[in-house]
Design a protein around this motif. Structure first.
Motif, PDB file in Angstrom:
ATOM      1  N   UNK A 176       0.822  -1.213   0.000  1.00 13.95           N
ATOM      2  CA  UNK A 176       0.000   0.000   0.000  1.00 13.95           C
ATOM      3  C   UNK A 176       0.854   1.260   0.000  1.00 13.95           C
ATOM      4  N   UNK A 177       1.934   1.266   0.761  1.00 18.19           N
ATOM      5  CA  UNK A 177       2.814   2.443   0.782  1.00 18.19           C
ATOM      6  C   UNK A 177       3.609   2.533  -0.507  1.00 18.19           C
ATOM      7  N   UNK A 178       3.906   1.393  -1.093  1.00 16.48           N
ATOM      8  CA  UNK A 178       4.553   1.403  -2.410  1.00 16.48           C
ATOM      9  C   UNK A 178       3.629   2.024  -3.452  1.00 16.48           C
ATOM     10  N   UNK A 179       2.355   1.631  -3.447  1.00 18.08           N
ATOM     11  CA  UNK A 179       1.407   2.187  -4.401  1.00 18.08           C
ATOM     12  C   UNK A 179       1.211   3.681  -4.176  1.00 18.08           C
ATOM     13  N   UNK A 180       1.153   4.092  -2.920  1.00 17.99           N
ATOM     14  CA  UNK A 180       1.012   5.532  -2.658  1.00 17.99           C
ATOM     15  C   UNK A 180       2.247   6.283  -3.137  1.00 17.99           C
ATOM     16  N   UNK A 181       3.422   5.706  -2.956  1.00 18.05           N
ATOM     17  CA  UNK A 181       4.648   6.353  -3.423  1.00 18.05           C
ATOM     18  C   UNK A 181       4.608   6.561  -4.934  1.00 18.05           C
ATOM     19  N   UNK A 182       4.118   5.571  -5.671  1.00 15.87           N
ATOM     20  CA  UNK A 182       4.002   5.706  -7.128  1.00 15.87           C
ATOM     21  C   UNK A 182       3.188   6.940  -7.512  1.00 15.87           C
ATOM     22  N   UNK A 183       2.007   7.093  -6.910  1.00 13.34           N
ATOM     23  CA  UNK A 183       1.110   8.168  -7.334  1.00 13.34           C
ATOM     24  C   UNK A 183       1.480   9.514  -6.718  1.00 13.34           C
ATOM     25  N   UNK A 184       2.295   9.508  -5.672  1.00  9.79           N
ATOM     26  CA  UNK A 184       2.754  10.770  -5.092  1.00  9.79           C
ATOM     27  C   UNK A 184       3.954  11.343  -5.835  1.00  9.79           C
ATOM     28  N   UNK A 185       4.887  10.494  -6.287  1.00 11.71           N
ATOM     29  CA  UNK A 185       6.092  11.003  -6.966  1.00 11.71           C
ATOM     30  C   UNK A 185       5.934  11.008  -8.480  1.00 11.71           C
ATOM     31  N   UNK A 186       5.048  10.167  -9.020  1.00 11.75           N
ATOM     32  CA  UNK A 186       4.834  10.128 -10.461  1.00 11.75           C
ATOM     33  C   UNK A 186       3.918  11.254 -10.908  1.00 11.75           C
ATOM     34  N   UNK A 187       4.166  11.757 -12.108  1.00 16.24           N
ATOM     35  CA  UNK A 187       3.346  12.845 -12.648  1.00 16.24           C
ATOM     36  C   UNK A 187       2.359  12.346 -13.693  1.00 16.24           C
ATOM     37  N   UNK A 188       2.572  11.150 -14.188  1.00 13.02           N
ATOM     38  CA  UNK A 188       1.668  10.494 -15.122  1.00 13.02           C
ATOM     39  C   UNK A 188       2.003   9.014 -15.134  1.00 13.02           C
ATOM     40  N   UNK A 189       1.062   8.196 -15.607  1.00 16.99           N
ATOM     41  CA  UNK A 189       1.265   6.741 -15.559  1.00 16.99           C
ATOM     42  C   UNK A 189       0.924   6.109 -16.906  1.00 16.99           C
TER      43      UNK A 189
ATOM     44  N   UNK B 110      -2.459  12.292 -16.074  1.00 14.99           N
ATOM     45  CA  UNK B 110      -2.538  11.537 -17.333  1.00 14.99           C
ATOM     46  C   UNK B 110      -2.281  10.044 -17.151  1.00 14.99           C
ATOM     47  N   UNK B 111      -3.191   9.234 -17.671  1.00 11.34           N
ATOM     48  CA  UNK B 111      -3.076   7.773 -17.609  1.00 11.34           C
ATOM     49  C   UNK B 111      -3.302   7.216 -19.009  1.00 11.34           C
ATOM     50  N   UNK B 112      -2.375   6.398 -19.488  1.00 14.24           N
ATOM     51  CA  UNK B 112      -2.452   5.819 -20.831  1.00 14.24           C
ATOM     52  C   UNK B 112      -2.248   4.313 -20.749  1.00 14.24           C
ATOM     53  N   UNK B 113      -3.162   3.556 -21.350  1.00 11.82           N
ATOM     54  CA  UNK B 113      -2.979   2.121 -21.534  1.00 11.82           C
ATOM     55  C   UNK B 113      -2.468   1.899 -22.943  1.00 11.82           C
ATOM     56  N   UNK B 114      -1.413   1.102 -23.090  1.00 16.57           N
ATOM     57  CA  UNK B 114      -0.838   0.915 -24.417  1.00 16.57           C
ATOM     58  C   UNK B 114      -0.179  -0.450 -24.552  1.00 16.57           C
TER      59      UNK B 114
END
Length: 457
Positions: free
Chosen positions: A241-254, A285-289
């Motif tokens: 859960x803290x790993x997932x929160x870290x992703x969305x806190x430091x990432x600007x897009x996924x 911004x979120x993109x599936x590709x």
């Protein structure tokens, strides 16, 4: 894993964590045989196995059951004595530089995590307190770079992917790197490596020095997804859960590539957050590709989201098939909106403080058989809560597939049972069956996949 080559070695850190307190050394000593030592030993063994095509934590731990780490505090600093360590981590008796760097990153994070838990300022009983804890963990790892404009793109996807999908992820990473964007992944093989590899070449072409290849992991999964050698910043968070929160806190897009249950877990976590009413106007911004061959997978995932969470969830992301340059262009455009939004609201570029994450998304989910069977998977709950519960179901399957503790639970008690409304269970079962048929549960060429779950309507 019938044959192995081991080595005994002594290694010291370079550039970080030169000293430990006597209490920290005692916590990490083998003589204490405490949880801190056990945790560090497991993470260290995974890092020393970087590059090994094994996605089963139990297999790695059993193959090197005589591996030991001894921590010595001396006048010149910390020294690690490694006994029966995997020899592939060394060249002519010297540890590979990237491996040594990640080994001491693991020591840094585990020591800091344990010491912070005793701090009076840590409040793991509130949402803000947990977010503050994640912030301090990332800051201690020197991950946060104040003043740098949004350029960190998180890439999620499977470790069990085809050669074509891997090459496609490299092409996307290359296009991102050409646009001066950095890469953050779960740090393992497959899609977690491909974008980083593509970006390193692009950064070299653009003469970018100091490109960032950030890997975020957690102890329960690092042995199954050992860091790839391109990672130049490794952070081990205490739990998923803290790993997932870290992703969305430091990432600007996924950007989300084809994957299996682990990727679906991350995707549902993200949708659950973005579906929260407080986050509706927040640009993310979120993109599936994927390549053309992955079009059926992407279509099925979209249909699953529509069937379970509705059209509102489908509008939170876009799908781009077989066009790496367009993926990078759309992400670069999306990051401009992120930059403008944060400037207008005086929010930090390096940590997404404005993103609302409810406490239910932050507390660790323990995938026991009882907890898995009691998940509320019906339309009686708001969509963002349903997304969170679906995420927990996928998290349990990940545990049963590759995590040592989860594997042992399945061996002891049998398969997990997942209960819910037929309208939710039917598309869930179809998606999971597709993952099995497409070999997205295990690395291709391995033994036939045996499900650790049973879907019950």
């Amino acid at each position: 894993m019938t044959q192995r080559y081991v080595i005994n070695a002594s290694v010291s850190p370079k550039g970080s964590l030169e000293t430990l307190s006597q209490r920290e050394v005692q916590q990490l000593s083998e003589a204490g045989n405490g949880s801190t030592y056990t945790l560090f030993r497991q993470c260290a063994l995974a890092i020393l196995n970087t590059g090994a095509r094994i996605d089963n934590a139990k297999t790695i731990l059993e193959a090197y059951d005589d591996f030991e780490v001894r921590i010595h505090q001396q006048d010149r600093g910390v020294r690690l004595e490694l006994l029966n360590a995997p020899a592939d981590a060394f060249v002519d008796g010297e540890m590979i530089a990237s491996t040594r760097e990640m080994l001491f990153s693991a020591l840094r994070d585990i020591v800091y995590t344990e010491s912070e838990l005793d701090s009076p300022r840590i409040d793991l009983g509130s949402s803000q307190g947990i977010t503050d804890y994640v912030f301090h963990l990332l800051r201690n790892a020197r991950t946060l770079r104040p003043g740098v404009e949004p350029n960190m793109v998180v890439c999620w996807g499977g470790h069990s992917i085809s050669s074509e999908e891997y090459k496609y992820s490299k092409r996307v990473g290359h296009e991102l790197g050409l646009r001066n964007l950095n890469i953050c992944t779960g740090c393992g093989p497959g899609v977690m490596k491909g974008p980083m590899k593509g970006a390193t070449i692009a950064h070299a072409k653009q003469r970018i020095v100091g490109g960032r290849y950030l890997g975020l992991t957690e102890p329960g999964i690092i042995a199954a997804e050992a860091p790839n050698p391109i990672v130049n910043e490794l952070v081990i968070l205490p739990d998923i859960e803290k790993r997932l929160e870290a992703f969305v806190r430091v990432g600007h897009g996924i950007i989300i590539f084809p994957g299996g249950v682990g990727t679906a877990e991350e995707f549902l976590y993200l949708l659950g957050i973005l579906l929260h009413p407080d986050n509706r106007d927040l640009p993310f911004p979120v993109i599936l590709t994927g390549p053309e061959s992955a079009a059926p997978y992407l279509r099925q995932l979209r249909e699953f989201v529509g069937a379970t969470l509705g059209e509102e969830a489908q509008e939170l992301y876009q799908v781009i098939i077989d066009d790496p340059a367009e993926v990078a262009r759309q992400m670069a455009e999306g990051l401009k909106a992120v930059k403008q939004f944060r400037r207008e609201r005086n929010d930090a570029f390096h940590f997404n403080w404005l993103l609302k994450i409810e406490e239910g998304f932050q507390h660790p989910f323990d995938p026991t058989h009882e907890n898995m069977a009691s998940l509320q998977l019906t339309r009686d709950v708001p969509p963002h809560i349903l997304a969170a519960n679906l995420r927990r179901a996928f998290s349990g399957i990940v545990a049963g597939n590759v995590k040592d503790k989860g594997i042992r639970r399945i061996e002891q008690y049998g398969r997990y049972e997942i209960h819910g409304a037929p309208a939710i269970m039917k598309p869930l079962d179809q998606l999971l069956q597709a993952f099995v048929e497409q070999h997205r549960m295990k690395l291709p060429g391995g033994r036939p996949y045996e499900p650790c779950y049973r879907v019950v309507t």
